[in-house]
Design a protein around this motif. Structure first.
Motif, PDB file in Angstrom:
ATOM      1  N   GLN A 175       0.852  -1.183   0.000  1.00 63.26           N
ATOM      2  CA  GLN A 175       0.000   0.000   0.000  1.00 63.26           C
ATOM      3  C   GLN A 175       0.888   1.233   0.000  1.00 63.26           C
ATOM      4  OE1 GLN A 175      -2.601  -0.111   3.358  1.00 63.26           O
ATOM      5  NE2 GLN A 175      -3.410  -2.134   2.874  1.00 63.26           N
ATOM      6  N   ALA A 176       0.476   2.280  -0.696  1.00 66.42           N
ATOM      7  CA  ALA A 176       1.255   3.516  -0.737  1.00 66.42           C
ATOM      8  C   ALA A 176       1.408   4.068   0.674  1.00 66.42           C
ATOM      9  CB  ALA A 176       0.556   4.550  -1.621  1.00 66.42           C
ATOM     10  N   GLY A 177       2.640   4.404   1.013  1.00 68.41           N
ATOM     11  CA  GLY A 177       2.906   4.962   2.324  1.00 68.41           C
ATOM     12  C   GLY A 177       3.148   3.917   3.380  1.00 68.41           C
ATOM     13  N   VAL A 178       2.951   2.634   3.062  1.00 63.77           N
ATOM     14  CA  VAL A 178       3.195   1.534   3.981  1.00 63.77           C
ATOM     15  C   VAL A 178       4.350   0.726   3.423  1.00 63.77           C
ATOM     16  CG1 VAL A 178       2.185  -0.492   5.096  1.00 63.77           C
ATOM     17  CG2 VAL A 178       0.767   1.517   4.606  1.00 63.77           C
ATOM     18  N   ASN A 179       5.087   0.028   4.282  1.00 65.00           N
ATOM     19  CA  ASN A 179       6.250  -0.746   3.853  1.00 65.00           C
ATOM     20  C   ASN A 179       7.271   0.132   3.150  1.00 65.00           C
ATOM     21  OD1 ASN A 179       5.292  -3.284   4.767  1.00 65.00           O
ATOM     22  ND2 ASN A 179       3.971  -3.424   2.977  1.00 65.00           N
ATOM     23  N   ARG A 180       7.350   1.387   3.534  1.00 68.63           N
ATOM     24  CA  ARG A 180       8.358   2.319   3.049  1.00 68.63           C
ATOM     25  C   ARG A 180       8.242   2.579   1.547  1.00 68.63           C
ATOM     26  NH1 ARG A 180      14.081   0.715   5.272  1.00 68.63           N
ATOM     27  NH2 ARG A 180      14.502   2.856   4.677  1.00 68.63           N
ATOM     28  N   VAL A 181       7.041   2.488   0.996  1.00 67.93           N
ATOM     29  CA  VAL A 181       6.812   2.864  -0.400  1.00 67.93           C
ATOM     30  C   VAL A 181       6.527   4.356  -0.428  1.00 67.93           C
ATOM     31  CG1 VAL A 181       5.329   2.589  -2.404  1.00 67.93           C
ATOM     32  CG2 VAL A 181       5.956   0.595  -1.023  1.00 67.93           C
ATOM     33  N   GLU A 182       7.302   5.098  -1.195  1.00 64.39           N
ATOM     34  CA  GLU A 182       7.183   6.553  -1.226  1.00 64.39           C
ATOM     35  C   GLU A 182       5.974   6.997  -2.049  1.00 64.39           C
ATOM     36  OE1 GLU A 182       9.832  10.459  -2.565  1.00 64.39           O
ATOM     37  OE2 GLU A 182      10.473   8.424  -3.075  1.00 64.39           O
ATOM     38  N   ILE A 183       5.191   7.893  -1.491  1.00 60.33           N
ATOM     39  CA  ILE A 183       4.035   8.438  -2.207  1.00 60.33           C
ATOM     40  C   ILE A 183       4.495   9.560  -3.123  1.00 60.33           C
ATOM     41  CG2 ILE A 183       1.831   9.636  -1.927  1.00 60.33           C
ATOM     42  CD1 ILE A 183       1.572   8.279   0.792  1.00 60.33           C
ATOM     43  N   ASP A 184       4.069   9.514  -4.388  1.00 61.67           N
ATOM     44  CA  ASP A 184       4.415  10.559  -5.354  1.00 61.67           C
ATOM     45  C   ASP A 184       3.290  10.608  -6.380  1.00 61.67           C
ATOM     46  OD1 ASP A 184       5.475  12.003  -7.619  1.00 61.67           O
ATOM     47  OD2 ASP A 184       7.483  11.690  -6.798  1.00 61.67           O
ATOM     48  N   GLU A 185       2.684  11.767  -6.522  1.00 55.58           N
ATOM     49  CA  GLU A 185       1.537  11.898  -7.409  1.00 55.58           C
ATOM     50  C   GLU A 185       1.897  11.703  -8.870  1.00 55.58           C
ATOM     51  OE1 GLU A 185       1.718  16.794  -7.749  1.00 55.58           O
ATOM     52  OE2 GLU A 185       0.068  15.814  -6.687  1.00 55.58           O
ATOM     53  N   ASN A 186       3.184  11.745  -9.210  1.00 54.30           N
ATOM     54  CA  ASN A 186       3.602  11.537 -10.601  1.00 54.30           C
ATOM     55  C   ASN A 186       3.650  10.065 -10.997  1.00 54.30           C
ATOM     56  OD1 ASN A 186       4.077  14.261 -11.533  1.00 54.30           O
ATOM     57  ND2 ASN A 186       5.827  14.317 -10.141  1.00 54.30           N
ATOM     58  N   LYS A 187       3.604   9.178 -10.047  1.00 54.71           N
ATOM     59  CA  LYS A 187       3.695   7.747 -10.357  1.00 54.71           C
ATOM     60  C   LYS A 187       2.416   7.247 -11.019  1.00 54.71           C
ATOM     61  CE  LYS A 187       6.591   6.489  -6.352  1.00 54.71           C
ATOM     62  NZ  LYS A 187       6.658   5.620  -5.160  1.00 54.71           N
ATOM     63  N   ASP A 188       2.583   6.331 -11.976  1.00 56.99           N
ATOM     64  CA  ASP A 188       1.426   5.646 -12.532  1.00 56.99           C
ATOM     65  C   ASP A 188       0.827   4.690 -11.511  1.00 56.99           C
ATOM     66  OD1 ASP A 188       1.709   6.971 -14.894  1.00 56.99           O
ATOM     67  OD2 ASP A 188       2.620   5.286 -15.984  1.00 56.99           O
ATOM     68  N   ASP A 189       1.697   4.103 -10.684  1.00 59.01           N
ATOM     69  CA  ASP A 189       1.284   3.157  -9.652  1.00 59.01           C
ATOM     70  C   ASP A 189       2.052   3.489  -8.380  1.00 59.01           C
ATOM     71  OD1 ASP A 189       1.632   0.579  -8.024  1.00 59.01           O
ATOM     72  OD2 ASP A 189       0.131  -0.057  -9.478  1.00 59.01           O
ATOM     73  N   PRO A 190       1.422   3.479  -7.214  1.00 61.68           N
ATOM     74  CA  PRO A 190       2.119   3.821  -5.978  1.00 61.68           C
ATOM     75  C   PRO A 190       3.343   2.955  -5.697  1.00 61.68           C
ATOM     76  CG  PRO A 190      -0.251   3.763  -5.608  1.00 61.68           C
ATOM     77  CD  PRO A 190      -0.016   3.216  -6.989  1.00 61.68           C
ATOM     78  N   ASN A 191       3.380   1.725  -6.247  1.00 63.11           N
ATOM     79  CA  ASN A 191       4.494   0.826  -5.993  1.00 63.11           C
ATOM     80  C   ASN A 191       5.708   1.100  -6.871  1.00 63.11           C
ATOM     81  OD1 ASN A 191       3.118  -0.791  -4.011  1.00 63.11           O
ATOM     82  ND2 ASN A 191       1.930  -1.660  -5.695  1.00 63.11           N
ATOM     83  N   ASP A 192       5.553   1.871  -7.926  1.00 60.82           N
ATOM     84  CA  ASP A 192       6.691   2.222  -8.781  1.00 60.82           C
ATOM     85  C   ASP A 192       7.693   3.031  -7.970  1.00 60.82           C
ATOM     86  OD1 ASP A 192       5.280   0.978 -10.776  1.00 60.82           O
ATOM     87  OD2 ASP A 192       4.604   2.841 -11.715  1.00 60.82           O
ATOM     88  N   PHE A 193       8.963   2.963  -8.365  1.00 59.28           N
ATOM     89  CA  PHE A 193       9.968   3.677  -7.578  1.00 59.28           C
ATOM     90  C   PHE A 193      10.807   4.604  -8.444  1.00 59.28           C
ATOM     91  CE2 PHE A 193      11.964  -0.429  -8.626  1.00 59.28           C
ATOM     92  CZ  PHE A 193      13.223  -0.039  -9.099  1.00 59.28           C
ATOM     93  N   LEU A 194      11.383   5.583  -7.771  1.00 62.59           N
ATOM     94  CA  LEU A 194      12.097   6.669  -8.430  1.00 62.59           C
ATOM     95  C   LEU A 194      13.466   6.245  -8.935  1.00 62.59           C
ATOM     96  CD1 LEU A 194      11.900   9.877  -8.816  1.00 62.59           C
ATOM     97  CD2 LEU A 194      13.368   9.971  -6.785  1.00 62.59           C
TER      98      LEU A 194
END
Length: 319
Positions: A178-197
């Motif tokens: 889930q976005a914001g859980v398990n240290r997944v960074e929230i970013d409104e530019n992502k297509d999917d919350p699980n994608d990473f920078l």
């Protein structure tokens, strides 16, 4: 003599065999140089040192690389009291009224002095992230060309849905994140919350930035290690080490982006040191229970005594 190591990737004790007989390529995640290292950090690097010594005792020639993160590591809530998403090195520079280069140089020196005090063997190379921006950009561009990454508003993200084995190291299934859980960074530019920078667009006032085909920006934390490990050790590693807090998302993301580029298994063995506990809690700046070697010395405890205790009692509590 057969050597067995516990492998985070397989969750089992596996017999060690190197990719090339008699030689071992080993990558160790090093410090983000914005604060003094503490004895919890040193315990993780001691683990890597013990693994290396076991291999060298058994006549392996070990090439060990340990990176220096001097840019791009995003901060969570910690002792700097800065906003999440801010670069740790830049935040420390602002707090101490120094340049980022001065901050990095000062705390890199402290880190290396601490390794000497602990009798931890020096790595053959300590590559700094800021010296390998071109290598990082090359990896990001290749991931984009293969359809594994996409650009949004000057930032580039890895599309985890295009990497079927994502989650194998950590055991995190994509459906469970889930976005914001398990240290997944929230970013409104992502297509999917699980994608990473992979590459972040630089804000108007950011003092450290580099040119890229997507505009001025700076690297994401994860791409740094893939670029530096490949630069010095090639496309495949025998062993990758770090603290257990790096399993997800850092090392999971390293695997995805590295194997996304090469199509080859990135590292055969993943080895992680457990947290050092102080008064029953993980030693961390955010908790406020950090001790440095200097603190031990003031209590009459020599660094080598700390080394001996940690080497002989893995998982032991600091009392």
């Amino acid at each position: 003599m057969d050597i067995y190591f516990y492998n985070t990737l397989t969750r089992a004790k596996d017999k060690f065999e190197s990719l090339k007989p008699g030689e071992v390529k080993m990558y160790t995640c090093g410090p983000t140089v914005y604060r003094y290292v503490h004895i919890g950090n040193l315990r993780t690097w001691l683990m890597a040192d013990l693994v290396r010594r076991v291999l060298e005792y058994n006549n392996y020639a070990v090439t060990q690389i340990m990176n220096i993160t001097d840019v791009g590591h995003m901060a969570e809530d910690d002792s700097l009291t800065i906003t999440p998403g801010e670069d740790k090195v830049l935040a420390a520079a602002a707090a101490e009224k120094k340049t980022p280069a001065e901050i990095a140089a000062f705390y890199t020196a402290d880190f290396k002095e601490s390794l000497v005090a602990m009798n931890i063997q020096p790595a053959q190379h300590y590559p700094a992230a800021t010296d390998h921006i071109n290598q990082m950009l090359s990896l990001v561009e290749e991931l984009e060309s293969k359809g594994l990454a996409y650009e949004k508003n000057g930032s580039v993200f890895f599309d985890v849905s295009r990497f079927p084995n994502y989650g194998r190291l950590s055991g995190h299934a994509l459906d469970d994140l889930q976005a914001g859980v398990n240290r997944v960074e929230i970013d409104e530019n992502k297509d999917d919350p699980n994608d990473f920078l992979l590459w972040r667009a630089a804000g108007e006032h950011r003092m450290v930035r580099w040119r890229s085909k997507w505009g001025p920006g700076f690297p994401g934390w994860h791409i740094e290690c893939s670029a530096m490990s490949m630069e010095y050790l090639g496309q495949q590693l025998d062993i990758h080490t770090g603290g257990e807090d790096l399993v997800f998302p850092h090392h999971e993301n390293e695997i995805a982006q590295s194997e996304g580029v090469t199509g080859l298994p990135f590292s055969r063995f993943w080895m992680h040191g457990a947290h050092l506990l102080a008064e029953g809690r993980k030693m961390a700046r955010s908790v406020g229970n950090v001790l440095r070697l200097q603190d031990l010395r003031e209590e009459g405890i020599e660094p080598l005594a700390f080394r001996l205790r940690q080497a002989c009692i893995p998982g032991g509590l600091l009392r």
